[in-house]
Scaffold this active site. Sequence first.
Site, mmCIF file in Angstrom:
data_model
loop_
_atom_site.group_PDB
_atom_site.id
_atom_site.type_symbol
_atom_site.label_atom_id
_atom_site.label_comp_id
_atom_site.label_asym_id
_atom_site.label_seq_id
_atom_site.Cartn_x
_atom_site.Cartn_y
_atom_site.Cartn_z
ATOM 1 N N ASP A 1 -11.440 2.244 4.290
ATOM 2 C CA ASP A 1 -11.840 0.841 4.286
ATOM 3 C C ASP A 1 -13.363 0.700 4.163
ATOM 4 O OD1 ASP A 1 -9.753 -0.990 4.212
ATOM 5 O OD2 ASP A 1 -9.329 -0.800 6.350
ATOM 6 N N GLN B 1 -4.491 -1.570 9.681
ATOM 7 C CA GLN B 1 -4.364 -2.913 9.104
ATOM 8 C C GLN B 1 -4.932 -3.961 10.058
ATOM 9 O OE1 GLN B 1 -3.091 -3.676 5.966
ATOM 10 N NE2 GLN B 1 -3.866 -5.717 6.416
ATOM 11 N N LYS C 1 0.827 -1.211 0.000
ATOM 12 C CA LYS C 1 0.000 0.000 0.000
ATOM 13 C C LYS C 1 0.859 1.259 0.000
ATOM 14 C CE LYS C 1 -3.612 -2.643 2.270
ATOM 15 N NZ LYS C 1 -4.175 -3.117 3.535
#
Length: 311
Positions: free
Chosen positions: A120, A97, A53
């Site tokens: 997200d 994460q 990422k």
Amino acid sequence: MAQLLDGKRIADDIRAEVKLDVDVLLSKGARPPGLAVVLVGGDPASTVYVGSKVKACQELGYYSARHDLPASTTTAELLAVVDALNHDDRVDGILVQLPLPKHIDETLVLDAIVPHKDVDGFHPVNVGLLYLGQEARSLTPCTPTGIIELLQRYDIDVLGKRAVVIGRSAIVGKPMISLLINRSATVTVCHSKTKDLPGVCREADILIAAIGRTGFVTDQFVKPGAVVIDVGINPVTDAAVARELFGDDEKRLAAIERRGQTLAGDVNPRLVEPVAGWLTPVPGGVGPLTIAMLMKNTLKAHRLRDQAATA
């Protein structure tokens, strides 16, 4: 024989489009989109994902910030990091994460991210907006949104089609249902308590498997000509299991010998390919789309924040 849906090619296209948009922003003197990624502990798989990422941010010209915290980090300490990022004007998107260490309250942490930075798409506000069909105002989860992009870019229309989703997770299954309903598909969700699961799945024009069970979906689940989307990414370490899934695929067997594993999805491709009309491979199908959509979500968050500032 099924045609393969090339998720890597579509992901490359999406990233190229995002790069063009970012270049235009920068040429006008605007600030770059910014993404902050928070990693707690040193889980090897999570470390690889975070690295991918950050690399994607660098390639696209984003501002990126990586926060590596020890596994001993408390919920309160992680909340303090999230709060600082909520107030950081360089940051449009915040990604914590997952999975987090078990002693951390995951729900509390994810809910602490302000909705307009929740790239997200897990915050209750974004979940609610998606459920209400207000996607333009929300940030939607990357994997299911990537699946919609994949279908659209292959000109696979979902309007009026029968779609069956196997799996009801908050990360893939539930948002997938809303995304499909918002596009006028007729949707059925299946799970471990569904009676006659293969029979229900055989009614699907579009079948999406997201259950984390290696090779679970066989030809008995698939209507001839159906579109089959395999969300699973499961390690396979046994050569006999690999042969059951892939036949005598020398690359798969060599991967097990060389690295100790290969990757397989929730679909048995050896059995499903002769029946399905379209099929996503694993790897190279849904997986590459997730990071591409994260980058697109961050750009969208940048735009939504700028629109709110000028409103």
